[in-house]
Design a protein around this motif. Structure first.
Motif, PDB file in Angstrom:
ATOM      1  N   ARG A   1      82.355  43.168 -52.081  1.00  0.00           N
ATOM      2  CA  ARG A   1      83.030  44.229 -52.862  1.00  0.00           C
ATOM      3  C   ARG A   1      83.979  43.289 -53.604  1.00  0.00           C
ATOM      4  O   ARG A   1      84.334  43.523 -54.775  1.00  0.00           O
ATOM      5  N   GLY A   2      84.727  42.213 -52.980  1.00  0.00           N
ATOM      6  CA  GLY A   2      85.718  41.345 -53.506  1.00  0.00           C
ATOM      7  C   GLY A   2      84.927  40.544 -54.594  1.00  0.00           C
ATOM      8  O   GLY A   2      85.467  40.327 -55.765  1.00  0.00           O
ATOM      9  N   ASP A   3      83.751  40.000 -54.385  1.00  0.00           N
ATOM     10  CA  ASP A   3      83.123  39.286 -55.393  1.00  0.00           C
ATOM     11  C   ASP A   3      82.633  39.994 -56.604  1.00  0.00           C
ATOM     12  O   ASP A   3      82.880  39.791 -58.049  1.00  0.00           O
ATOM     13  N   MET A   4      82.356  41.294 -56.297  1.00  0.00           N
ATOM     14  CA  MET A   4      82.111  42.358 -57.482  1.00  0.00           C
ATOM     15  C   MET A   4      83.313  42.567 -58.332  1.00  0.00           C
ATOM     16  O   MET A   4      83.281  42.534 -59.795  1.00  0.00           O
ATOM     17  N   ILE A   5      84.448  42.760 -57.788  1.00  0.00           N
ATOM     18  CA  ILE A   5      85.803  43.122 -58.212  1.00  0.00           C
ATOM     19  C   ILE A   5      86.173  41.649 -59.317  1.00  0.00           C
ATOM     20  O   ILE A   5      86.565  41.943 -60.159  1.00  0.00           O
TER      21      ILE A   5
ATOM     22  N   PHE B   1      86.686  41.614 -63.236  1.00  0.00           N
ATOM     23  CA  PHE B   1      87.758  41.212 -63.697  1.00  0.00           C
ATOM     24  C   PHE B   1      87.911  39.959 -64.712  1.00  0.00           C
ATOM     25  O   PHE B   1      88.281  39.981 -65.822  1.00  0.00           O
ATOM     26  N   ALA B   2      86.804  39.038 -64.297  1.00  0.00           N
ATOM     27  CA  ALA B   2      86.791  37.989 -65.091  1.00  0.00           C
ATOM     28  C   ALA B   2      86.111  38.349 -66.515  1.00  0.00           C
ATOM     29  O   ALA B   2      86.492  37.581 -67.395  1.00  0.00           O
TER      30      ALA B   2
ATOM     31  N   PHE C   1      79.089  41.134 -66.255  1.00  0.00           N
ATOM     32  CA  PHE C   1      79.060  39.965 -65.156  1.00  0.00           C
ATOM     33  C   PHE C   1      78.475  40.492 -64.014  1.00  0.00           C
ATOM     34  O   PHE C   1      77.719  40.109 -63.012  1.00  0.00           O
ATOM     35  N   ALA C   2      79.022  41.810 -63.517  1.00  0.00           N
ATOM     36  CA  ALA C   2      78.696  42.440 -62.487  1.00  0.00           C
ATOM     37  C   ALA C   2      77.144  42.689 -62.335  1.00  0.00           C
ATOM     38  O   ALA C   2      76.608  42.647 -61.099  1.00  0.00           O
ATOM     39  N   ALA C   3      76.588  43.202 -63.338  1.00  0.00           N
ATOM     40  CA  ALA C   3      75.042  43.599 -63.222  1.00  0.00           C
ATOM     41  C   ALA C   3      74.182  42.316 -63.112  1.00  0.00           C
ATOM     42  O   ALA C   3      73.133  42.337 -62.337  1.00  0.00           O
ATOM     43  N   TYR C   4      74.783  41.263 -63.609  1.00  0.00           N
ATOM     44  CA  TYR C   4      74.129  39.914 -63.588  1.00  0.00           C
ATOM     45  C   TYR C   4      74.078  39.270 -62.221  1.00  0.00           C
ATOM     46  O   TYR C   4      73.176  38.995 -61.707  1.00  0.00           O
TER      47      TYR C   4
END
Length: 156
Positions: free
Chosen positions: A3-7, A11-12, A104-107
């Motif tokens: 979850r932290g990586d997804m956030i 954000f990035a 970014f999140a989907a990739y």
């Protein structure tokens, strides 16, 4: 993906997209105006001295002047002012931050899942993940781009 990586990816992507949108907004406005103003054609079958222009509806008409990048930029600055170079920035920011964040999140999510099925970090994994991410972000944010383009074409 945690979850932290997804956030972090959300954000990035949002921050990068926001900065990019602000820096390129004047170019976007000029590009949109150029695309809507028609372009010149020099068909082989016509007299080389005759210049034709395609209007928004795809109709050929004689053109005495086809504006270039600098002419459009100067025209916008003279008639509408510097602020008009940032016309459509609001919807652009509303669209680009979520678009880049979604991308970014989907990739990263698609890449992680595809590495379980295909050869990890192979070209096919990257291509499939990028395709999925692009389709997802464009589909989700398309209405925002329509509003942005209409605002950029407004010369009030």
């Amino acid at each position: 993906m945690s979850r932290g990586d997804m956030i972090l990816h959300l954000f990035a992507g949002g921050c990068g997209g926001t900065v990019g949108a602000i820096l390129t907004c004047p170019l976007e406005v000029v590009k949109t105006r150029l695309q809507s103003s028609g372009f010149s054609l020099h068909p082989f079958c016509l007299n080389p001295g005759v210049q034709l222009s395609v209007t928004g509806g795809g109709v050929l008409r004689p053109a005495s002047f086809s504006p270039g990048l600098l002419e459009v930029l100067r025209n916008i600055l003279e008639k509408e002012g510097v602020r008009s170079l940032f016309r459509g920035l609001g919807p652009n920011l509303v669209g680009v931050a979520p678009s880049r964040a979604i991308y970014f999140a989907a990739y990263s999510g698609a890449k992680e899942n595809l590495c379980k099925v295909l050869k990890p970090d192979s070209t096919s994994v990257h291509i499939c993940a990028a395709t999925f991410a692009g389709f997802t972000s464009v589909t989700a944010t398309n209405p925002i781009w329509l509003v942005k383009t209409r605002m950029q074409l407004d010369t009030r």
